[in-house]
Write a protein that holds these residues in place. Structure first.
Motif, short mmCIF file in Angstrom:
data_model
loop_
_atom_site.label_atom_id
_atom_site.label_comp_id
_atom_site.label_asym_id
_atom_site.label_seq_id
_atom_site.Cartn_x
_atom_site.Cartn_y
_atom_site.Cartn_z
N THR A 56 0.87 -1.16 0.00
CA THR A 56 0.00 0.00 0.00
C THR A 56 0.91 1.22 0.00
O THR A 56 1.77 1.35 0.87
N ASP A 57 0.74 2.08 -1.00
CA ASP A 57 1.56 3.28 -1.13
C ASP A 57 0.70 4.49 -0.82
O ASP A 57 -0.40 4.63 -1.34
N VAL A 58 1.22 5.36 0.03
CA VAL A 58 0.50 6.59 0.41
C VAL A 58 1.34 7.77 -0.03
O VAL A 58 2.53 7.86 0.30
N ALA A 59 0.71 8.69 -0.79
CA ALA A 59 1.42 9.87 -1.29
C ALA A 59 0.49 11.07 -1.23
O ALA A 59 -0.71 10.93 -1.00
N VAL A 60 1.07 12.25 -1.46
CA VAL A 60 0.32 13.50 -1.30
C VAL A 60 0.22 14.24 -2.62
O VAL A 60 1.21 14.39 -3.34
N LEU A 61 -1.00 14.69 -2.91
CA LEU A 61 -1.25 15.57 -4.05
C LEU A 61 -1.27 16.99 -3.49
O LEU A 61 -2.07 17.30 -2.59
N ASP A 62 -0.35 17.82 -3.95
CA ASP A 62 -0.16 19.16 -3.39
C ASP A 62 -0.30 20.20 -4.49
O ASP A 62 0.50 20.25 -5.42
N LYS A 63 -1.37 21.01 -4.40
CA LYS A 63 -1.66 22.04 -5.40
C LYS A 63 -1.75 21.45 -6.81
O LYS A 63 -1.25 22.02 -7.78
N GLY A 64 -2.35 20.27 -6.90
CA GLY A 64 -2.58 19.64 -8.20
C GLY A 64 -1.43 18.85 -8.75
O GLY A 64 -1.52 18.28 -9.83
N ARG A 65 -0.32 18.77 -8.01
CA ARG A 65 0.86 18.02 -8.48
C ARG A 65 1.33 17.05 -7.42
O ARG A 65 1.18 17.31 -6.22
N PRO A 66 1.90 15.92 -7.84
CA PRO A 66 2.45 14.99 -6.85
C PRO A 66 3.58 15.66 -6.05
O PRO A 66 4.42 16.35 -6.63
N ARG A 67 3.57 15.49 -4.73
CA ARG A 67 4.67 16.01 -3.91
C ARG A 67 5.88 15.12 -4.17
O ARG A 67 5.81 13.89 -4.07
N LEU A 68 7.01 15.74 -4.51
CA LEU A 68 8.22 14.99 -4.86
C LEU A 68 9.16 14.87 -3.67
O LEU A 68 9.15 15.71 -2.77
N ASP A 69 9.98 13.82 -3.69
CA ASP A 69 10.98 13.61 -2.65
C ASP A 69 12.22 14.44 -3.00
O ASP A 69 12.88 14.15 -4.01
N PRO A 70 12.55 15.45 -2.23
CA PRO A 70 13.69 16.30 -2.56
C PRO A 70 15.02 15.57 -2.51
O PRO A 70 16.00 15.99 -3.13
N GLU A 71 15.07 14.46 -1.78
CA GLU A 71 16.32 13.70 -1.66
C GLU A 71 16.51 12.70 -2.80
O GLU A 71 17.54 12.08 -2.91
N GLY A 72 15.49 12.50 -3.63
CA GLY A 72 15.57 11.53 -4.71
C GLY A 72 14.95 10.20 -4.31
O GLY A 72 14.84 9.88 -3.12
N ALA A 73 14.54 9.43 -5.31
CA ALA A 73 13.87 8.15 -5.07
C ALA A 73 14.84 7.13 -4.49
O ALA A 73 16.03 7.13 -4.80
N THR A 74 14.30 6.25 -3.65
CA THR A 74 15.10 5.16 -3.10
C THR A 74 14.80 3.90 -3.92
O THR A 74 13.65 3.52 -4.08
N VAL A 75 15.86 3.28 -4.44
CA VAL A 75 15.73 2.07 -5.26
C VAL A 75 16.56 0.97 -4.62
O VAL A 75 17.77 1.11 -4.50
N GLY A 76 15.90 -0.11 -4.20
CA GLY A 76 16.63 -1.23 -3.59
C GLY A 76 17.42 -0.82 -2.37
O GLY A 76 18.50 -1.34 -2.11
N GLY A 77 16.90 0.15 -1.62
CA GLY A 77 17.60 0.62 -0.42
C GLY A 77 18.65 1.68 -0.67
O GLY A 77 19.27 2.19 0.26
N PHE A 78 18.87 2.05 -1.95
CA PHE A 78 19.88 3.05 -2.29
C PHE A 78 19.19 4.35 -2.71
O PHE A 78 18.26 4.34 -3.51
N ARG A 79 19.67 5.47 -2.19
CA ARG A 79 19.12 6.78 -2.53
C ARG A 79 19.70 7.22 -3.87
O ARG A 79 20.92 7.25 -4.03
N THR A 80 18.84 7.54 -4.84
CA THR A 80 19.29 7.95 -6.17
C THR A 80 19.09 9.45 -6.34
O THR A 80 18.60 10.13 -5.44
N MET A 81 19.43 9.94 -7.52
CA MET A 81 19.21 11.35 -7.85
C MET A 81 18.01 11.51 -8.78
O MET A 81 17.93 12.49 -9.53
N VAL A 82 17.10 10.58 -8.74
CA VAL A 82 15.92 10.62 -9.60
C VAL A 82 14.79 11.32 -8.88
O VAL A 82 14.43 10.95 -7.76
#
Length: 201
Positions: free
Chosen positions: A100-126
């Motif tokens: 189950t994934d929970v995320a926020v819609l903020d002013k009509g746009r998905p709220r983004l992770d400023p640190e980048g997406a985590t893939v397989g436990g690793f923080r990326t620049m995506v």
């Protein structure tokens, strides 16, 4: 790596590049299969792919930068929720098969992770949607902890076919056994569990 991100941080950029390279063949097969499906049915529409921030990109872009499609499912859920409800601000829960994934819609746009997406436990620049994931979905195994006096409820990580679906698909084989288990004087540890041959080694 400079094509994937202009941000500082050599090690994270290198990691992002490595993960991207590992995903190229996988997304190439997926895009090729989808394009083949469209061609076989005479559909001459451009194939678009959802990026992790909710934007649409061409299939050619996704083939070169598949890392940018990470978390595209939750991002698409946010965009879809906005379209269906017309709401600009909302908390959206996307319940899938195992999570189950929970995320926020903020002013009509998905709220983004400023640190980048985590893939397989690793923080990326995506750049991708900021979300919390919980290991409970429609097909998640729910069990009680074994060998303790006060057992905890355990979730996942295995995925199981829901009993109602197994009963629909396999009919009498499942329902007659469930009736037998129901009439038994004592419940068995494996009651309500069935093994199905899948053909996968």
């Amino acid at each position: 790596s400079h094509e994937l991100s202009a941000k500082l941080g050599g090690p994270r950029r290198a990691l992002t590049t490595l993960l991207n390279a590992r995903l190229i063949s996988m997304i190439d097969r997926l895009v090729a299969a989808t394009e083949g499906f469209l061609t076989a049915r005479g559909i001459a529409a451009p194939l678009m792919v959802v990026r992790g921030d909710g934007a649409l990109v061409s299939a050619a872009f996704a083939r070169q930068r598949p890392i940018e499609t990470i978390l595209s499912g939750p991002a698409a859920s946010l965009v879809g929720a906005r379209h269906m409800t017309g709401l600009d601000d909302a908390v959206v829960s996307d319940i899938g098969g195992t999570t189950t994934d929970v995320a926020v819609l903020d002013k009509g746009r998905p709220r983004l992770d400023p640190e980048g997406a985590t893939v397989g436990g690793f923080r990326t620049m995506v750049e991708a949607v900021a979300m919390r994931t919980f290991g409970l979905g429609g097909d998640s195994e729910v069990a009680l902890e074994d060998g303790v006096l006060s057992p905890k409820i355990l979730l996942g990580p295995r995925r199981l076919v829901p009993l109602a679906l197994a009963g629909m698909v396999h009919g009498e084989a499942v329902t007659s056994e469930l009736e037998r288990q129901l009439r038994a004087p004592n419940p068995g540890r494996m009651d309500g569990r069935f093994a199905v041959r899948t053909g996968v080694p």
